[in-house]
Design a protein around this motif. Structure first.
Motif, PDB file in Angstrom:
ATOM      1  N   VAL A 163      -5.496  88.684  -9.518  1.00  0.00           N
ATOM      2  CA  VAL A 163      -5.554  87.228  -9.561  1.00  0.00           C
ATOM      3  C   VAL A 163      -5.518  86.703  -8.136  1.00  0.00           C
ATOM      4  CG1 VAL A 163      -4.298  85.153 -10.255  1.00  0.00           C
ATOM      5  CG2 VAL A 163      -4.481  87.086 -11.825  1.00  0.00           C
ATOM      6  N   VAL A 164      -6.353  85.736  -7.852  1.00  0.00           N
ATOM      7  CA  VAL A 164      -6.382  85.097  -6.545  1.00  0.00           C
ATOM      8  C   VAL A 164      -5.905  83.660  -6.724  1.00  0.00           C
ATOM      9  CG1 VAL A 164      -7.852  84.357  -4.625  1.00  0.00           C
ATOM     10  CG2 VAL A 164      -8.248  86.568  -5.737  1.00  0.00           C
ATOM     11  N   ARG A 165      -4.887  83.303  -5.985  1.00  0.00           N
ATOM     12  CA  ARG A 165      -4.327  81.943  -6.030  1.00  0.00           C
ATOM     13  C   ARG A 165      -4.891  81.106  -4.893  1.00  0.00           C
ATOM     14  NH1 ARG A 165      -2.602  82.389 -10.913  1.00  0.00           N
ATOM     15  NH2 ARG A 165      -0.679  83.520 -11.238  1.00  0.00           N
ATOM     16  N   GLU A 166      -4.980  79.823  -5.117  1.00  0.00           N
ATOM     17  CA  GLU A 166      -5.468  78.899  -4.098  1.00  0.00           C
ATOM     18  C   GLU A 166      -4.438  78.747  -2.982  1.00  0.00           C
ATOM     19  OE1 GLU A 166      -8.534  77.525  -4.005  1.00  0.00           O
ATOM     20  OE2 GLU A 166      -8.906  78.762  -5.769  1.00  0.00           O
ATOM     21  N   ALA A 167      -4.900  78.294  -1.823  1.00  0.00           N
ATOM     22  CA  ALA A 167      -4.014  78.035  -0.693  1.00  0.00           C
ATOM     23  C   ALA A 167      -2.978  76.989  -1.078  1.00  0.00           C
ATOM     24  CB  ALA A 167      -4.828  77.540   0.500  1.00  0.00           C
ATOM     25  N   VAL A 168      -1.809  77.125  -0.509  1.00  0.00           N
ATOM     26  CA  VAL A 168      -0.729  76.166  -0.744  1.00  0.00           C
ATOM     27  C   VAL A 168      -0.604  75.307   0.513  1.00  0.00           C
ATOM     28  CG1 VAL A 168       1.733  75.900  -1.213  1.00  0.00           C
ATOM     29  CG2 VAL A 168       0.460  77.794  -2.257  1.00  0.00           C
ATOM     30  N   ALA A 169      -0.829  74.013   0.375  1.00  0.00           N
ATOM     31  CA  ALA A 169      -0.785  73.105   1.518  1.00  0.00           C
ATOM     32  C   ALA A 169       0.571  73.187   2.217  1.00  0.00           C
ATOM     33  CB  ALA A 169      -1.059  71.675   1.065  1.00  0.00           C
ATOM     34  N   GLY A 170       0.513  73.252   3.533  1.00  0.00           N
ATOM     35  CA  GLY A 170       1.734  73.247   4.326  1.00  0.00           C
ATOM     36  C   GLY A 170       2.365  74.608   4.574  1.00  0.00           C
ATOM     37  N   ARG A 171       1.864  75.664   3.934  1.00  0.00           N
ATOM     38  CA  ARG A 171       2.427  77.007   4.161  1.00  0.00           C
ATOM     39  C   ARG A 171       2.077  77.465   5.568  1.00  0.00           C
ATOM     40  NH1 ARG A 171       5.375  79.893  -0.059  1.00  0.00           N
ATOM     41  NH2 ARG A 171       5.040  78.563  -1.847  1.00  0.00           N
ATOM     42  N   LYS A 172       3.046  78.073   6.222  1.00  0.00           N
ATOM     43  CA  LYS A 172       2.843  78.551   7.586  1.00  0.00           C
ATOM     44  C   LYS A 172       3.229  80.026   7.681  1.00  0.00           C
ATOM     45  CE  LYS A 172       3.641  74.055   9.671  1.00  0.00           C
ATOM     46  NZ  LYS A 172       2.318  73.702  10.031  1.00  0.00           N
ATOM     47  N   ASP A 173       2.619  80.707   8.634  1.00  0.00           N
ATOM     48  CA  ASP A 173       2.963  82.103   8.857  1.00  0.00           C
ATOM     49  C   ASP A 173       4.166  82.184   9.794  1.00  0.00           C
ATOM     50  OD1 ASP A 173       2.018  81.868  11.514  1.00  0.00           O
ATOM     51  OD2 ASP A 173       0.108  82.829  11.063  1.00  0.00           O
ATOM     52  N   THR A 174       4.578  83.390  10.136  1.00  0.00           N
ATOM     53  CA  THR A 174       5.772  83.573  10.967  1.00  0.00           C
ATOM     54  C   THR A 174       5.574  83.072  12.396  1.00  0.00           C
ATOM     55  OG1 THR A 174       5.076  85.847  11.468  1.00  0.00           O
ATOM     56  CG2 THR A 174       6.638  85.545   9.655  1.00  0.00           C
ATOM     57  N   ARG A 175       4.338  82.807  12.784  1.00  0.00           N
ATOM     58  CA  ARG A 175       4.056  82.267  14.111  1.00  0.00           C
ATOM     59  C   ARG A 175       3.982  80.749  14.096  1.00  0.00           C
ATOM     60  NH1 ARG A 175      -1.482  84.878  15.359  1.00  0.00           N
ATOM     61  NH2 ARG A 175      -1.817  83.803  13.407  1.00  0.00           N
ATOM     62  N   GLY A 176       4.088  80.145  12.902  1.00  0.00           N
ATOM     63  CA  GLY A 176       4.011  78.697  12.778  1.00  0.00           C
ATOM     64  C   GLY A 176       2.614  78.173  12.514  1.00  0.00           C
ATOM     65  N   ALA A 177       1.641  79.051  12.390  1.00  0.00           N
ATOM     66  CA  ALA A 177       0.261  78.632  12.111  1.00  0.00           C
ATOM     67  C   ALA A 177       0.087  78.407  10.612  1.00  0.00           C
ATOM     68  CB  ALA A 177      -0.719  79.703  12.595  1.00  0.00           C
ATOM     69  N   GLU A 178      -0.681  77.391  10.263  1.00  0.00           N
ATOM     70  CA  GLU A 178      -0.924  77.100   8.850  1.00  0.00           C
ATOM     71  C   GLU A 178      -1.778  78.194   8.213  1.00  0.00           C
ATOM     72  OE1 GLU A 178      -2.474  73.569   5.883  1.00  0.00           O
ATOM     73  OE2 GLU A 178      -1.982  73.117   7.964  1.00  0.00           O
ATOM     74  N   ILE A 179      -1.423  78.553   6.989  1.00  0.00           N
ATOM     75  CA  ILE A 179      -2.204  79.523   6.220  1.00  0.00           C
ATOM     76  C   ILE A 179      -3.175  78.718   5.367  1.00  0.00           C
ATOM     77  CG2 ILE A 179      -2.121  81.370   4.513  1.00  0.00           C
ATOM     78  CD1 ILE A 179       0.798  81.861   5.456  1.00  0.00           C
ATOM     79  N   ASP A 180      -4.448  78.796   5.699  1.00  0.00           N
ATOM     80  CA  ASP A 180      -5.448  77.932   5.062  1.00  0.00           C
ATOM     81  C   ASP A 180      -6.331  78.675   4.068  1.00  0.00           C
ATOM     82  OD1 ASP A 180      -6.870  79.504   6.798  1.00  0.00           O
ATOM     83  OD2 ASP A 180      -7.907  77.841   7.797  1.00  0.00           O
ATOM     84  N   HIS A 181      -5.810  79.756   3.497  1.00  0.00           N
ATOM     85  CA  HIS A 181      -6.607  80.541   2.553  1.00  0.00           C
ATOM     86  C   HIS A 181      -5.763  80.904   1.333  1.00  0.00           C
ATOM     87  CE1 HIS A 181      -4.436  84.212   3.632  1.00  0.00           C
ATOM     88  NE2 HIS A 181      -4.552  83.823   4.893  1.00  0.00           N
ATOM     89  N   GLY A 182      -6.449  81.383   0.308  1.00  0.00           N
ATOM     90  CA  GLY A 182      -5.764  81.793  -0.912  1.00  0.00           C
ATOM     91  C   GLY A 182      -5.061  83.126  -0.746  1.00  0.00           C
ATOM     92  N   TYR A 183      -4.461  83.585  -1.848  1.00  0.00           N
ATOM     93  CA  TYR A 183      -3.652  84.798  -1.816  1.00  0.00           C
ATOM     94  C   TYR A 183      -4.011  85.720  -2.969  1.00  0.00           C
ATOM     95  CZ  TYR A 183      -0.649  81.615   0.838  1.00  0.00           C
ATOM     96  OH  TYR A 183      -0.167  80.705   1.736  1.00  0.00           O
ATOM     97  N   ALA A 184      -4.067  87.000  -2.686  1.00  0.00           N
ATOM     98  CA  ALA A 184      -4.153  88.019  -3.736  1.00  0.00           C
ATOM     99  C   ALA A 184      -2.773  88.663  -3.832  1.00  0.00           C
ATOM    100  CB  ALA A 184      -5.197  89.072  -3.394  1.00  0.00           C
ATOM    101  N   GLU A 185      -2.432  89.129  -5.010  1.00  0.00           N
ATOM    102  CA  GLU A 185      -1.121  89.758  -5.189  1.00  0.00           C
ATOM    103  C   GLU A 185      -1.037  91.078  -4.420  1.00  0.00           C
ATOM    104  OE1 GLU A 185      -0.779  91.293  -9.377  1.00  0.00           O
ATOM    105  OE2 GLU A 185      -2.787  90.442  -9.471  1.00  0.00           O
ATOM    106  N   ARG A 186       0.189  91.435  -4.026  1.00  0.00           N
ATOM    107  CA  ARG A 186       0.401  92.696  -3.315  1.00  0.00           C
ATOM    108  C   ARG A 186       0.218  93.843  -4.306  1.00  0.00           C
ATOM    109  NH1 ARG A 186       3.242  93.129   0.952  1.00  0.00           N
ATOM    110  NH2 ARG A 186       4.682  91.448   0.405  1.00  0.00           N
ATOM    111  N   THR A 187      -0.867  94.558  -4.171  1.00  0.00           N
ATOM    112  CA  THR A 187      -1.158  95.697  -5.037  1.00  0.00           C
ATOM    113  C   THR A 187      -1.910  96.734  -4.221  1.00  0.00           C
ATOM    114  OG1 THR A 187      -1.387  94.187  -6.916  1.00  0.00           O
ATOM    115  CG2 THR A 187      -2.191  96.422  -7.225  1.00  0.00           C
ATOM    116  N   THR A 188      -1.526  97.981  -4.387  1.00  0.00           N
ATOM    117  CA  THR A 188      -2.146  99.078  -3.663  1.00  0.00           C
ATOM    118  C   THR A 188      -2.818 100.022  -4.646  1.00  0.00           C
ATOM    119  OG1 THR A 188      -0.526  98.929  -1.878  1.00  0.00           O
ATOM    120  CG2 THR A 188      -1.688 101.026  -2.118  1.00  0.00           C
TER     121      THR A 188
END
Length: 193
Positions: free
Chosen positions: A131-156
């Motif tokens: 499942v791919v989720r849409e980007a969440v407005a306002g989410r930032k990475d550990t460097r403080g940069a906005e994450i402007d893309h969706g997410y796939a679940e952690r699966t290997t």
């Protein structure tokens, strides 16, 4: 709390999608994508990589988030053990190739040892039944940069040279995920002896 975003996203995604990913014995979809290794862009092909042995294809929510950086770093630290078992590793996320160039070279993440591929639209993740989720407005990475893309679940996925899924590892934190993937490739190596 560095692990918070990536680990939290993965837990939330898995809670709603458990059982959706490709399973052991399924055919893994072949894919090609822009990728980065040690900050250099190249064209990654799963089919080409499988000609050399099993491939660990790990999907993660976003570069430069706590749990995802931990997972990439653990894959980098354990790289020699995967190689000794005859396997290669590629990470896949919805990050842009520009972000992945930084992530692949970052000494606290991929450390120049792990290739990471850009699945900007989530097409590859969906082909692995994630499942791919849409980007969440306002989410930032550990460097403080906005994450402007969706997410796939952690699966290997551990994929054998014939293109079949030998193991699917999901619903775990980054440390356990890497450990289970290593156990799976070592089991494959033992079976080939």
């Amino acid at each position: 709390m560095k692990l918070g975003l990536c680990a939290g996203l993965a837990a939330a995604l898995f809670a709603t999608t458990a059982g959706a990913a490709l399973k052991e014995g399924d055919n893994a979809p072949a894919f090609s994508a822009p990728a980065s290794l040690a900050g250099k862009t190249f064209s990654y092909s799963l089919q080409d990589a499988l000609k050399k042995g099993p491939v660990v294809v790990y999907f993660y929510p976003a570069a430069f988030t706590g749990g995802c950086s931990v997972q990439a770093h653990l894959f980098a630290v354990q790289h020699d053990k995967f190689t000794a078992a005859g396997a290669s590793i590629v990470g896949v996320s919805l990050d842009s190739i520009e972000r992945l160039n930084e992530f692949s070279a970052d000494p606290e993440s991929c450390a120049g040892k792990i290739a990471v591929a850009s699945d900007a639209g989530g097409r590859i993740a969906r082909r692995f039944d994630l499942v791919v989720r849409e980007a969440v407005a306002g989410r930032k990475d550990t460097r403080g940069a906005e994450i402007d893309h969706g997410y796939a679940e952690r699966t290997t996925f551990v994929v054998t040279p014939d293109g079949r899924v030998a193991a699917t590892v999901g619903g775990l934190g980054p440390v356990e995920n890497v450990q289970r993937a290593l156990e799976a490739v070592q089991k494959l190596a033992a079976a080939r002896r």
